[in-house]
Design a protein around this motif. Structure first.
Motif, short mmCIF file in Angstrom:
data_model
loop_
_atom_site.label_atom_id
_atom_site.label_comp_id
_atom_site.label_asym_id
_atom_site.label_seq_id
_atom_site.Cartn_x
_atom_site.Cartn_y
_atom_site.Cartn_z
N THR A 12 0.83 -1.20 0.00
CA THR A 12 0.00 0.00 0.00
C THR A 12 0.87 1.25 0.00
O THR A 12 0.62 2.19 -0.78
CB THR A 12 -0.93 0.01 1.23
N LEU A 15 2.68 1.66 -3.40
CA LEU A 15 1.78 2.17 -4.45
C LEU A 15 1.56 3.67 -4.29
O LEU A 15 1.55 4.42 -5.28
CB LEU A 15 0.44 1.43 -4.39
N CYS A 19 2.65 6.62 -7.04
CA CYS A 19 1.70 7.61 -7.57
C CYS A 19 2.19 9.04 -7.32
O CYS A 19 2.04 9.91 -8.18
CB CYS A 19 0.33 7.40 -6.93
N PHE A 57 -1.21 5.10 -12.35
CA PHE A 57 -0.29 5.79 -11.46
C PHE A 57 -0.17 7.29 -11.78
O PHE A 57 0.64 7.99 -11.18
CB PHE A 57 1.09 5.13 -11.52
N LEU A 89 -1.78 -6.94 -4.03
CA LEU A 89 -1.24 -6.27 -5.21
C LEU A 89 -1.92 -6.78 -6.48
O LEU A 89 -2.28 -5.98 -7.36
CB LEU A 89 0.26 -6.48 -5.29
N TYR A 92 -5.40 -5.34 -6.64
CA TYR A 92 -5.35 -3.90 -6.93
C TYR A 92 -5.11 -3.66 -8.42
O TYR A 92 -5.81 -2.86 -9.06
CB TYR A 92 -4.24 -3.26 -6.10
N LEU A 93 -4.13 -4.35 -8.98
CA LEU A 93 -3.80 -4.16 -10.40
C LEU A 93 -4.93 -4.64 -11.30
O LEU A 93 -5.24 -3.99 -12.32
CB LEU A 93 -2.50 -4.89 -10.74
N ALA A 162 -6.13 6.26 -10.35
CA ALA A 162 -6.29 4.92 -9.79
C ALA A 162 -7.73 4.65 -9.35
O ALA A 162 -7.97 3.76 -8.54
CB ALA A 162 -5.35 4.77 -8.59
#
Length: 212
Positions: A12, A15, A19, A57, A89, A92-93, A162
């Motif tokens: 987290t 990421l 960003c 991102f 991950l 999320y992706l 995102a």
């Protein structure tokens, strides 16, 4: 949760850091006129398939970045602790890329619908190309500035952010922690996540559709 599946630095935070770093060129106007990492419509020559990943991102403003990162921090950490870093991950992706695909599908439909409407009004390939390249159009009954502007913007203005991934995180949080109490700034009363998240998503959908 398997402790061995948690990295020393939670994904987290990684990421969020990526960003923020990716936002620096945008904030410094390094991308003037074009952003090669944003997600363009497939008809645009600037489109590349890897933009489904890179656009996640990128953010268009400080506010856009702050709200998305706040959501990632608030809800992502809890899910990462529950699932482990690797699973979190991947989720999320997948959510981010899925959001990009949905965005493309919706805008492709709108773009094709407008092109068909223009063709029915008598515009040929040359006139359509002139609209996209110059933003100019012939004076024809039924051909309004609003329609042309929408057609031009769908082609030229890419998507960044995102948000798709954050929506997935919000939905997953509501499923995994349905009775966890949350509060909206303008509603100072704790609301269970199973009610809070759907309301929040509906508010965002309303905002996106109406512009309010």
């Amino acid at each position: 949760m398997n402790p061995s599946n948690m990295l020393l630095t939670p994904v987290t935070y990684v990421l969020i850091a990526i960003c923020v770093v990716c936002f620096i060129p945008v904030a410094s106007d390094a991308f003037i006129g074009q952003n090669p990492w944003a997600l363009f419509l497939p008809e645009n020559p600037q489109f590349s398939t890897w933009q489904y990943l890179s656009s996640m991102f990128m953010h268009g403003s400080v506010t856009h970045l702050l709200f998305n990162m706040l959501g990632l921090w608030m809800f992502g950490l809890a899910l990462e602790r529950l699932w482990g870093s690797t699973r979190f991950l991947i989720f999320y992706l997948c959510c981010g890329i899925g959001g990009g695909l949905i965005y493309t599908w919706v805008n492709e439909y709108q773009f094709a619908t407008l092109a068909q409407q223009f063709t029915q009004l008598g515009l040929g390939p040359t006139e359509l190309e002139r609209i996209l390249s110059e933003g100019t159009y012939p004076k024809i009954s039924g051909l309004t500035n609003e329609l042309v502007s929408n057609y031009y913007q769908l082609y030229h203005i890419p998507a960044v952010g995102a948000s798709g991934a954050i929506y997935g995180i919000l939905a997953a949080f509501a499923v995994c922690f349905p009775n966890h109490k949350l509060m909206l700034i303008f509603i100072p009363y704790p609301i269970a996540a199973k009610y809070f998240v759907p309301v929040l998503l509906l508010i965002d959908l309303f905002s996106g559709v109406t512009g309010f």
